[in-house]
Design a protein around this motif. Structure first.
Motif, PDB file in Angstrom:
ATOM      1  N   GLY A   1     -30.488  18.228  59.327  1.00  7.13           N
ATOM      2  CA  GLY A   1     -30.017  17.680  58.346  1.00  7.13           C
ATOM      3  C   GLY A   1     -30.458  17.526  57.154  1.00  7.13           C
ATOM      4  N   SER A   2     -29.987  16.657  55.939  1.00  2.00           N
ATOM      5  CA  SER A   2     -30.595  16.687  54.816  1.00  2.00           C
ATOM      6  C   SER A   2     -31.064  15.688  54.691  1.00  2.00           C
ATOM      7  CB  SER A   2     -29.658  17.397  53.790  1.00  2.00           C
ATOM      8  OG  SER A   2     -29.002  18.543  53.740  1.00  2.00           O
ATOM      9  N   ILE A   3     -32.632  15.557  53.877  1.00  3.08           N
ATOM     10  CA  ILE A   3     -32.923  14.452  53.479  1.00  3.08           C
ATOM     11  C   ILE A   3     -33.057  13.567  51.905  1.00  3.08           C
ATOM     12  CG2 ILE A   3     -34.308  14.506  56.174  1.00  3.08           C
ATOM     13  CD1 ILE A   3     -36.639  15.010  54.101  1.00  3.08           C
ATOM     14  N   LEU A   4     -33.170  12.206  51.829  1.00  8.67           N
ATOM     15  CA  LEU A   4     -33.661  12.105  50.874  1.00  8.67           C
ATOM     16  C   LEU A   4     -34.708  10.788  50.600  1.00  8.67           C
ATOM     17  CD1 LEU A   4     -32.400  11.373  47.938  1.00  8.67           C
ATOM     18  CD2 LEU A   4     -30.848   9.658  48.356  1.00  8.67           C
ATOM     19  N   CYS A   5     -35.972  11.299  49.673  1.00 10.30           N
ATOM     20  CA  CYS A   5     -36.873  10.325  49.610  1.00 10.30           C
ATOM     21  C   CYS A   5     -37.250  10.016  49.008  1.00 10.30           C
ATOM     22  CB  CYS A   5     -38.266  11.551  49.979  1.00 10.30           C
ATOM     23  SG  CYS A   5     -38.164  12.752  51.501  1.00 10.30           S
ATOM     24  N   VAL A   6     -37.038   8.475  48.991  1.00  9.49           N
ATOM     25  CA  VAL A   6     -36.669   7.936  47.955  1.00  9.49           C
ATOM     26  C   VAL A   6     -38.502   6.829  48.137  1.00  9.49           C
ATOM     27  CG1 VAL A   6     -35.031   8.124  46.593  1.00  9.49           C
ATOM     28  CG2 VAL A   6     -35.495   6.395  48.526  1.00  9.49           C
ATOM     29  N   PRO A   7     -38.318   5.291  47.486  1.00  9.12           N
ATOM     30  CA  PRO A   7     -39.530   5.022  47.829  1.00  9.12           C
ATOM     31  C   PRO A   7     -39.190   3.880  48.260  1.00  9.12           C
ATOM     32  CG  PRO A   7     -39.482   4.653  44.510  1.00  9.12           C
ATOM     33  CD  PRO A   7     -38.345   5.492  46.057  1.00  9.12           C
ATOM     34  N   SER A   8     -38.005   3.645  49.290  1.00  9.87           N
ATOM     35  CA  SER A   8     -37.724   2.875  50.340  1.00  9.87           C
ATOM     36  C   SER A   8     -37.504   3.394  51.437  1.00  9.87           C
ATOM     37  CB  SER A   8     -36.571   2.524  49.582  1.00  9.87           C
ATOM     38  OG  SER A   8     -35.373   3.198  50.032  1.00  9.87           O
ATOM     39  N   GLY A   9     -38.093   4.472  51.621  1.00 13.66           N
ATOM     40  CA  GLY A   9     -37.748   5.278  52.596  1.00 13.66           C
ATOM     41  C   GLY A   9     -37.295   6.612  52.635  1.00 13.66           C
ATOM     42  N   ILE A  10     -37.640   6.979  53.573  1.00 12.77           N
ATOM     43  CA  ILE A  10     -36.633   8.695  53.633  1.00 12.77           C
ATOM     44  C   ILE A  10     -35.720   8.038  54.769  1.00 12.77           C
ATOM     45  CG2 ILE A  10     -37.002  10.669  54.774  1.00 12.77           C
ATOM     46  CD1 ILE A  10     -39.660  10.657  54.657  1.00 12.77           C
ATOM     47  N   TYR A  11     -34.461   8.923  54.050  1.00 13.37           N
ATOM     48  CA  TYR A  11     -32.823   8.668  54.783  1.00 13.37           C
ATOM     49  C   TYR A  11     -33.017  10.297  55.005  1.00 13.37           C
ATOM     50  CZ  TYR A  11     -33.500   3.984  52.577  1.00 13.37           C
ATOM     51  OH  TYR A  11     -33.330   2.748  52.201  1.00 13.37           O
TER      52      TYR A  11
END
Length: 125
Positions: free
Chosen positions: A31-41
């Motif tokens: 599935g799709s992911i979101l990579c931000v400073p707090s982690g990968i979601y």
């Protein structure tokens, strides 16, 4: 049984993409992911039409730690709708849309340069 949102607590380069998901940190995610400073979601959007301001809530929550947001729009480049671009601009975030493959490569380079980068990536087959 407890089901938790997919989350990798940290920043990691993306090793591979395709077949509907991503590989990173010796793990894989479908599935799709979101990579931000707090982690990968894990990220809910599955197609370009699913991209809304609500889908980027976590990005806006972490806006002080993000200078550049790369948006992988699937197999092809699709420009972000103006209201989204404006919301990011108002938050002090430079947004750049590109195909998911280009976004993965650019994210990895910027991450290696220790830049304040985030990525929102639609999964591709």
């Amino acid at each position: 049984m407890e089901i938790r949102d997919a989350h990798f607590p940290g920043r990691a380069p993306l090793d591979a993409y395709g077949s509907g998901g991503f590989r990173f940190a010796n793990m894989s995610h479908r599935g799709s992911i979101l990579c931000v400073p707090s982690g990968i979601y894990g990220w809910d959007p599955v197609s370009f039409s699913d991209l809304s301001i609500e889908a980027f809530a976590r990005v806006l929550e972490e806006q002080g730690d993000i200078e550049v947001l790369l948006v992988g729009t699937g197999p092809d480049l699709r420009p972000l709708p103006q209201p989204l671009k404006q919301a990011f601009r108002d938050a002090g975030i430079i947004s750049d849309s590109m195909s998911t493959g280009a976004a993965v490569r650019t994210f990895n380079v910027m991450l290696s340069e220790e830049r304040a980068v985030a990525a929102a990536l639609l999964a591709v087959e």
